[in-house]
Structures are given as structure tokens and as C-alpha cells.
Design a protein around this motif. Sequence first.
Motif, PDB file in Angstrom:
ATOM      1  N   HIS A  72       0.854  -1.188   0.000  1.00  0.00           N
ATOM      2  CA  HIS A  72       0.000   0.000   0.000  1.00  0.00           C
ATOM      3  C   HIS A  72       0.888   1.234   0.000  1.00  0.00           C
ATOM      4  N   THR A  75      -2.580   7.541   0.219  1.00  0.00           N
ATOM      5  CA  THR A  75      -3.631   7.869   1.181  1.00  0.00           C
ATOM      6  C   THR A  75      -3.850   6.698   2.135  1.00  0.00           C
ATOM      7  N   PRO A  76      -3.900   6.961   3.434  1.00  0.00           N
ATOM      8  CA  PRO A  76      -4.054   5.857   4.399  1.00  0.00           C
ATOM      9  C   PRO A  76      -5.337   5.058   4.192  1.00  0.00           C
ATOM     10  N   GLN A  77      -5.262   3.784   4.472  1.00  0.00           N
ATOM     11  CA  GLN A  77      -6.448   2.943   4.452  1.00  0.00           C
ATOM     12  C   GLN A  77      -7.426   3.429   5.530  1.00  0.00           C
ATOM     13  N   VAL A  80      -6.994   3.489   9.653  1.00  0.00           N
ATOM     14  CA  VAL A  80      -5.679   2.924   9.953  1.00  0.00           C
ATOM     15  C   VAL A  80      -4.704   3.945  10.522  1.00  0.00           C
ATOM     16  N   ALA A  81      -4.669   5.144   9.943  1.00  0.00           N
ATOM     17  CA  ALA A  81      -3.644   6.122  10.297  1.00  0.00           C
ATOM     18  C   ALA A  81      -3.825   6.673  11.705  1.00  0.00           C
ATOM     19  N   TRP A  86      -1.548  12.106   7.276  1.00  0.00           N
ATOM     20  CA  TRP A  86      -0.401  11.270   6.965  1.00  0.00           C
ATOM     21  C   TRP A  86      -0.514  10.658   5.582  1.00  0.00           C
ATOM     22  N   GLN A  87       0.611  10.154   5.100  1.00  0.00           N
ATOM     23  CA  GLN A  87       0.661   9.225   3.978  1.00  0.00           C
ATOM     24  C   GLN A  87       1.080   7.870   4.551  1.00  0.00           C
ATOM     25  N   GLN A  88       0.646   6.814   3.916  1.00  0.00           N
ATOM     26  CA  GLN A  88       0.910   5.461   4.433  1.00  0.00           C
ATOM     27  C   GLN A  88       1.710   4.633   3.432  1.00  0.00           C
ATOM     28  N   SER A  90       2.899   0.578   3.362  1.00  0.00           N
ATOM     29  CA  SER A  90       2.797  -0.710   4.046  1.00  0.00           C
ATOM     30  C   SER A  90       3.630  -1.757   3.326  1.00  0.00           C
ATOM     31  N   ASP A 188       3.740  -0.937   8.814  1.00  0.00           N
ATOM     32  CA  ASP A 188       3.126   0.278   8.292  1.00  0.00           C
ATOM     33  C   ASP A 188       3.984   1.467   8.702  1.00  0.00           C
ATOM     34  N   PHE A 190       4.007   5.755   8.533  1.00  0.00           N
ATOM     35  CA  PHE A 190       3.197   6.937   8.278  1.00  0.00           C
ATOM     36  C   PHE A 190       4.107   8.162   8.239  1.00  0.00           C
TER      37      PHE A 190
END
Length: 226
Positions: A72, A75-77, A80-81, A86-88, A90, A188, A190
Motif C-alpha cells: 500500500h 492515502t491511508p487505508q 488505519v492512520a 499522513w501518507q501510508q 505498508s 506500516d 506513516f
Amino acid sequence: MKIDRDGVPFIAASALPAAAAAATGRRRLAAALAVLPVAVAAFFRDPDRAPDLGAPADPDVILAPADGKVMHVGTPQPGVAPEGVWQQISIFLSLADVHINRTPMAGTIVSLGHRPGRYLAAFKAESAHENERSELQVDAVVGGQHRSIIYRQIVGLAARRVVTRVGVGQELAAGQRIGLMRFGSRMDVFVPPGVQIEVELGDKTVAGESVIARWPVAAGVPVGSS
């Protein structure tokens, strides 16, 4: 091959069937069963990486915290963030990957927490917020620029324990070992919106060496969680 100390009891236990077969004269069976402790030892292997060999670290890069495949990016799921914007990124670890984890950047651990949970397959999106995990936040100041990232060790379907060997207030070098996850998991990471992501879906990562993101050049402008 260097083996992590957590692997010793597992290797010893997995060698017992082969030892028992050898003791009773069943040599072919013993040879076949000897594959098991070798496989377990391979899981707990701990190879040296660039930081361990004294390679200079670029203060603007964010390194992969784990070996594996990027599953991933962006954009965070949903759900999840951590709090904030944030940006994610994984990373999924298969059983064949090295499971030693490393910090993505240099800095101070300002928070560390562990949350019990489920053991869903790590490639499922809901595993990120339902599975057992440890969460670390590392902060640093580079050139007057505040930097903050959060990363999580998340167990999977086969993984049943997260091992975290660092603590709050500890200063870390980029790529330094921070622990491991047993038997297949996910990591993960962030990062703030101003950070440039350097990986794509499906990319393979090497902990402590692969660059997964890059901070903008420090110019006294704060970059961090909102």
C-alpha cells in the motif's frame, strides 16, 4: 549466517525430531527432518546491512523498516492512520523474508505502545487496525526542520509475537535494529504530506537500505504531523 537470539529455542525445538530419528538409527528420516531446523534458522537470520557497515546515511531519506513487498502506498487505508494527516506505506513480509526490523530514520523515540488484537492475514486491510501491534513514533530536528514519523510492527496470520527492543527516549541511528516479528507480518509507516514517496506498489524492499521516502530539503520550514 548470524542468527537472532530469539530464534535459538525455536531452532533447538525443531531439531528434536531429527535427533530422535538419528538416535534410533533412521538415518534417511533424520536427514529429511533436518530440513526443519535449517528452515527455522533461515527465518531468524540477521544479515548486516549498510548502517552496520558504517555506510554514511543521507539525513533526508526514510529507509524501509522491513524486508518485503510494498502492498500500500499513498492515502491511508480507512481507520488505519494515527491522528493527524499522513501518507501510508505498508510492507508485507512473507515467511521467506528477513524478519529483523529497523528504524526508518534517525531520531528520538517519543512514544511506544503495544496493543493486543487479532491475527488476521497481514495482507488484509483490516489487519492494520485489528491485529496485535507495536507502534513507535520517532522525532528529529534537521536543519531547523521538525520531522516526525510513526511506524508499526503488525503481526499476521502466522506471526504471534512482536519483539520490540527499544524504549522511549532512546536515540536511534537510521537503519538501526529495533526488534523483529515472528513468522510473517506487516510494517506500516506513516509520513507527513510534505514527504516525497519513493516506492510503488509491488516494489521489494530491503530493511535499512531501500529508500521508501524522502524529506524535502531542510530550510527551516516545519514538516511533521499536523
